[in-house]
Design an enzyme around this catalytic site. Structure first.
Site, PDB file in Angstrom:
ATOM      1  N   SER A 173       4.604  -7.485 -16.619  1.00  0.00           N
ATOM      2  CA  SER A 173       5.911  -7.120 -16.080  1.00  0.00           C
ATOM      3  C   SER A 173       6.483  -6.006 -16.963  1.00  0.00           C
ATOM      4  O   SER A 173       5.756  -5.098 -17.366  1.00  0.00           O
ATOM      5  CB  SER A 173       6.827  -8.351 -16.023  1.00  0.00           C
ATOM      6  OG  SER A 173       8.107  -8.004 -15.528  1.00  0.00           O
ATOM      7  N   TYR A 202      12.016  -0.366  -9.100  1.00  0.00           N
ATOM      8  CA  TYR A 202      11.049  -0.764 -10.131  1.00  0.00           C
ATOM      9  C   TYR A 202      11.491  -2.063 -10.793  1.00  0.00           C
ATOM     10  O   TYR A 202      10.690  -2.989 -10.985  1.00  0.00           O
ATOM     11  CB  TYR A 202      10.919   0.344 -11.178  1.00  0.00           C
ATOM     12  CG  TYR A 202       9.987   0.005 -12.312  1.00  0.00           C
ATOM     13  CD1 TYR A 202       8.614  -0.091 -12.103  1.00  0.00           C
ATOM     14  CD2 TYR A 202      10.482  -0.225 -13.595  1.00  0.00           C
ATOM     15  CE1 TYR A 202       7.749  -0.409 -13.146  1.00  0.00           C
ATOM     16  CE2 TYR A 202       9.620  -0.537 -14.645  1.00  0.00           C
ATOM     17  CZ  TYR A 202       8.257  -0.626 -14.410  1.00  0.00           C
ATOM     18  OH  TYR A 202       7.410  -0.943 -15.442  1.00  0.00           O
ATOM     19  N   LYS A 206       9.482  -5.672 -10.979  1.00  0.00           N
ATOM     20  CA  LYS A 206       9.127  -6.307 -12.245  1.00  0.00           C
ATOM     21  C   LYS A 206       9.787  -7.686 -12.388  1.00  0.00           C
ATOM     22  O   LYS A 206       9.229  -8.587 -13.026  1.00  0.00           O
ATOM     23  CB  LYS A 206       9.513  -5.396 -13.415  1.00  0.00           C
ATOM     24  CG  LYS A 206       8.702  -4.109 -13.472  1.00  0.00           C
ATOM     25  CD  LYS A 206       7.282  -4.356 -13.941  1.00  0.00           C
ATOM     26  CE  LYS A 206       6.208  -4.130 -12.953  1.00  0.00           C
ATOM     27  NZ  LYS A 206       4.844  -4.301 -13.470  1.00  0.00           N
TER      28      LYS A 206
END
Length: 335
Positions: A173, A202, A206
């Site tokens: 991650s 993004y 994650k």
């Protein structure tokens, strides 16, 4: 306190004393200890994937590795690519059909997998781009492809667990999951309602990586299948290929970034620590940073911090994402 705390206390750039992936293997005395075990790694055509493969090859495990460009991957893996120990499989994370084909290829050769490392990723996609299935590119690449891959490999992962080494899923991650405070609503994962922002997209992908690991642990930990997620650190890799040259230069010439920056070998260390650490045997649902379980804290403005924040652990949203992800990849319910 982690045995690596002192090495991370005063970072001085990629040549400092922070551990490398191979050092983790040596410190854990894992050379040759995974002979007969199967490890699957996604995204081995560059960067962290290559160094992760290099370190895990030293354990003697059989490696199945995926890449979108197999020729590029073979070149990147160079002298560590041993066809007797490793197998490269094509997988395009922007196509769920490609993910299914890759999983079928691996399962045709083995019915037991002990380790799955979800490493492939993309970031900073400037404008809203959708996959062939209509999903936002960063969310699809970083989360949905790995989610489907896990679901397809899950029976083999459960079968590959043993009393001496329980199966592990390790998901790369980022501290970038801290940027937004959780997931967007279920009806706007893909910005159907507009408002696309590269950084936010993004961060959402994650966060999804973290939540997938936490929910795997909740669902399968009692069956000997555990999962962790991690922040690898600041590393100059092709992950930033969607950034402009000016953006990359500004980032990498920042004195603070230069101090915290890791080499690819150092950047893969937390992944490998999550994979082989004896401290983590039988454990999961944890966010890792700097070869340790990340400290929990409140929100702060430090973009280089790998600490967990309040929404790093959120059972309600983890369960929601799991249910939504099953539907998005065409699995109406768990097997």
């Amino acid at each position: 306190m982690s045995r690596y705390s002192a090495a991370h206390a005063n970072p001085q750039g990629p040549t400092d004393a922070r551990p490398t992936a191979m050092q983790i293997i040596q410190d854990e005395q894992m050379q040759g200890k995974l002979v007969g075990k199967v490890v699957v790694i996604t995204g081995v055509s560059s960067g962290l994937g290559v160094e992760t493969a290099r370190a895990l090859a030293a354990t003697g495990a059989t490696l199945y590795m995926t890449a979108r460009d197999l020729d590029k991957a073979k070149t990147a893996l160079g002298d560590i690519f041993d066809p007797s120990q490793m197998d490269l499989v094509h997988m395009d994370h922007t196509s769920l059909e490609s993910v299914r084909t890759a999983a079928q290829s691996i399962l045709s050769k083995t019915d037991k997998i002990t380790i799955l490392i979800c490493n492939a990723g993309v970031m900073a996609v400037k404008d809203l781009q959708l996959t062939v299935e209509g999903y936002e590119l960063q969310f699809a690449t970083n989360h949905l492809a790995h989610f489907l891959f896990f679901e397809l490999l899950k029976p083999a992962l459960l079968a590959g667990s043993s009393s001496e080494f329980q199966s592990r899923v390790v998901i790369v991650s980022s501290s970038g999951h801290r940027t937004i405070r959780g997931l967007g609503p279920s009806d706007n994962y893909h910005y159907q309602k507009g408002g696309y922002d590269p950084r936010e997209a993004y961060s959402q992908s994650k966060t999804a990586n973290v939540y997938m690991a936490n929910e795997i642990e909740r669902r399968y930990g009692s069956q000997g299948l555990h999962a962790t997620s991690l922040h690898p650190g600041v590393i100059a890799t092709p992950l930033g290929r969607h950034m402009s040259p000016e953006e990359i230069e500004a980032l990498l010439t920042n004195p603070i970034v230069q101090m915290f920056q890791k080499s690819p070998e150092q950047g893969a260390a937390t992944t490998v620590w999550g994979t082989v650490s004896k401290e983590l045997e039988g454990k999961g649902g944890l966010f890792l940073d700097n070869c340790a379980v990340a400290e929990r804290g409140d929100y702060d403005e430090n973009p280089l911090s790998g600490n967990a924040v309040p929404h790093t652990y959120c059972p309600q949203d983890e369960a929601r994402l799991w249910k939504d992800s099953l539907e998005m990849v065409g699995l109406s319910s768990e097997d």
